[in-house]
Motif scaffolding. Structure first.
Motif, PDB file in Angstrom:
ATOM      1  N   ARG A 164       0.852  -1.184   0.000  1.00 27.02           N
ATOM      2  CA  ARG A 164       0.000   0.000   0.000  1.00 27.02           C
ATOM      3  C   ARG A 164       0.892   1.241   0.000  1.00 27.02           C
ATOM      4  O   ARG A 164       1.876   1.318   0.723  1.00 27.02           O
ATOM      5  N   VAL A 165       0.532   2.199  -0.840  1.00 31.39           N
ATOM      6  CA  VAL A 165       1.297   3.444  -0.921  1.00 31.39           C
ATOM      7  C   VAL A 165       0.361   4.628  -0.708  1.00 31.39           C
ATOM      8  O   VAL A 165      -0.862   4.514  -0.833  1.00 31.39           O
ATOM      9  N   ALA A 166       0.951   5.757  -0.371  1.00 31.34           N
ATOM     10  CA  ALA A 166       0.170   6.973  -0.191  1.00 31.34           C
ATOM     11  C   ALA A 166      -0.490   7.372  -1.503  1.00 31.34           C
ATOM     12  O   ALA A 166       0.057   7.141  -2.596  1.00 31.34           O
ATOM     13  N   ARG A 167      -1.662   7.977  -1.403  1.00 39.92           N
ATOM     14  CA  ARG A 167      -2.423   8.354  -2.591  1.00 39.92           C
ATOM     15  C   ARG A 167      -1.589   9.185  -3.567  1.00 39.92           C
ATOM     16  O   ARG A 167      -1.632   8.976  -4.777  1.00 39.92           O
ATOM     17  N   GLU A 168      -0.793  10.097  -3.038  1.00 33.94           N
ATOM     18  CA  GLU A 168      -0.010  10.971  -3.910  1.00 33.94           C
ATOM     19  C   GLU A 168       1.123  10.233  -4.627  1.00 33.94           C
ATOM     20  O   GLU A 168       1.752  10.786  -5.535  1.00 33.94           O
ATOM     21  N   ASP A 169       1.397   8.985  -4.232  1.00 35.95           N
ATOM     22  CA  ASP A 169       2.490   8.225  -4.840  1.00 35.95           C
ATOM     23  C   ASP A 169       2.020   7.202  -5.874  1.00 35.95           C
ATOM     24  O   ASP A 169       2.865   6.546  -6.506  1.00 35.95           O
ATOM     25  N   VAL A 170       0.710   7.027  -6.058  1.00 38.44           N
ATOM     26  CA  VAL A 170       0.243   5.941  -6.940  1.00 38.44           C
ATOM     27  C   VAL A 170       0.705   6.134  -8.381  1.00 38.44           C
ATOM     28  O   VAL A 170       0.913   5.152  -9.112  1.00 38.44           O
ATOM     29  N   SER A 171       0.900   7.369  -8.810  1.00 40.83           N
ATOM     30  CA  SER A 171       1.303   7.606 -10.193  1.00 40.83           C
ATOM     31  C   SER A 171       2.765   7.245 -10.456  1.00 40.83           C
ATOM     32  O   SER A 171       3.247   7.402 -11.578  1.00 40.83           O
ATOM     33  N   SER A 172       3.464   6.751  -9.436  1.00 43.30           N
ATOM     34  CA  SER A 172       4.861   6.331  -9.607  1.00 43.30           C
ATOM     35  C   SER A 172       5.010   4.819  -9.741  1.00 43.30           C
ATOM     36  O   SER A 172       6.131   4.324  -9.906  1.00 43.30           O
ATOM     37  N   TYR A 173       3.903   4.078  -9.679  1.00 37.38           N
ATOM     38  CA  TYR A 173       3.967   2.615  -9.646  1.00 37.38           C
ATOM     39  C   TYR A 173       2.951   1.990 -10.597  1.00 37.38           C
ATOM     40  O   TYR A 173       2.023   2.657 -11.066  1.00 37.38           O
ATOM     41  N   LYS A 194       1.516   3.319 -13.685  1.00 37.02           N
ATOM     42  CA  LYS A 194       1.625   4.736 -13.330  1.00 37.02           C
ATOM     43  C   LYS A 194       0.368   5.534 -13.690  1.00 37.02           C
ATOM     44  O   LYS A 194       0.426   6.507 -14.460  1.00 37.02           O
ATOM     45  N   PRO A 195      -0.771   5.158 -13.127  1.00 37.45           N
ATOM     46  CA  PRO A 195      -2.009   5.877 -13.467  1.00 37.45           C
ATOM     47  C   PRO A 195      -2.074   7.241 -12.789  1.00 37.45           C
ATOM     48  O   PRO A 195      -1.462   7.452 -11.736  1.00 37.45           O
ATOM     49  N   PRO A 196      -2.815   8.184 -13.373  1.00 39.37           N
ATOM     50  CA  PRO A 196      -3.110   9.418 -12.645  1.00 39.37           C
ATOM     51  C   PRO A 196      -3.848   9.077 -11.350  1.00 39.37           C
ATOM     52  O   PRO A 196      -4.525   8.049 -11.261  1.00 39.37           O
ATOM     53  N   ILE A 197      -3.714   9.940 -10.350  1.00 41.42           N
ATOM     54  CA  ILE A 197      -4.302   9.660  -9.045  1.00 41.42           C
ATOM     55  C   ILE A 197      -5.780   9.331  -9.147  1.00 41.42           C
ATOM     56  O   ILE A 197      -6.270   8.367  -8.537  1.00 41.42           O
TER      57      ILE A 197
END
Length: 294
Positions: A164-173, A194-197
């Motif tokens: 699980r990652v922070a919402r602001e980090d989802v676009s990096s994975y 790497k989807p947009p948030i």
């Protein structure tokens, strides 16, 4: 079928860590006192896998040298009475049966995995990203790779590690959509790179540990080249997931991406704190720095 082999893609240029990687492979940058890739090989061996293929590229001969014997250095250490150090070097060459193959063109992570097809054959196998270090677990922690192997044994499907990652980090994975949760595992229904948030299907991000069935090779062979002319592993996983044959393991322990500068620094500190010979002086140093920063 028991997983007996692991593949470590290590062909990247290491551009995230320039200028350190200008003249040396990023996988050979030391974390405390061992190159990062040695931690990954040791992790595979810890899980009972001792047949390892490392996918390299031009200019990475030092990877092969590191896992080979260094007779001159061993003899020098013995001649000056450093017997423990000499044995430590010999032990590196005995870690596993390590093979090497070159990726001759930079065609992406998926292509690097596809390079392992001949070595792996029709067996299931692990893929371990060389940039990511999973430390040996301490009390109360779960080891990541053995848990992936357990889920594969139960399902006979491919399995990927997620966190699980922070919402602001989802676009990096690469982010998965999943259902049928059972404790720390689930079935993957989709995966987006790497989807947009606002388009991310969850906060579960793929990390650099996988167990694949041989099906992945057929998917990779059919995967069209994407951005930069590269074959993306995510696209092949997504295709398998649509058929219901990929599971996820939600890992809660530490994983350090030593290809990122801040994570590299964190990994150096955390791994030092896990060592009997370094924990005390490192804690004292950190405490002193904290006082000076107050």
């Amino acid at each position: 079928m028991t997983v007996r082999k692991a593949v470590i893609p290590a062909a990247g240029l290491g551009t995230r860590f320039l200028p350190a990687t200008k003249s040396q492979p990023k996988e050979m940058i030391p974390v405390v006192d061992k190159p990062g890739i040695q931690y990954v090989v040791e992790e595979a061996v810890r899980a009972g896998i001792d047949d390892i293929l490392i996918v390299t590229s031009r200019g990475k001969q030092t990877l092969e040298d590191h896992f080979d014997r260094s007779l001159e250095l061993e003899r020098h250490l013995e001649s000056v009475g450093k017997l423990d150090e000499a044995e430590e070097l010999r032990a590196i060459a005995r870690l596993a049966e390590i093979h090497f193959v070159r990726q001759q063109e930079p065609l992406g992570f998926g292509h690097a995995v596809l390079m392992a097809k001949k070595h792996v054959g029709g067996e299931p196998f692990a893929v371990m990203v060389a940039d990511e270090i999973v430390p040996e677990p301490t009390a109360g922690e779960h080891d990541l790779l053995p848990r992936l192997l357990d889920i594969h044994d139960r399902t006979q499907h491919s399995v990927i590690a997620v966190q699980r990652v922070a919402r602001e980090d989802v676009s990096s994975y690469g982010i998965i959509a999943a259902e049928d949760f059972d404790g720390d595992s689930a079935r993957i229904t989709d995966m987006i790179e790497k989807p947009p948030i606002d388009e991310a299907p969850s906060d579960l991000a793929a990390r650099g540990r996988y167990v694949f069935t041989a099906e992945i090779f057929d998917e990779l062979a059919q995967t069209p080249k994407g951005v930069g002319g590269e074959i993306q592993l995510t696209d092949a996983i997504r295709s398998l997931a649509k058929r219901g044959s990929v599971h996820a393991y939600v890992h809660e322990g530490p994983i350090y991406d030593v290809g990122k500068k801040l994570d590299y620094l964190k990994a150096s500190i955390e791994l030092a704190l896990r060592r009997d010979d370094l924990a005390k002086p490192v804690k004292e140093y950190l405490a002193e720095r904290a006082r000076l920063l107050d």
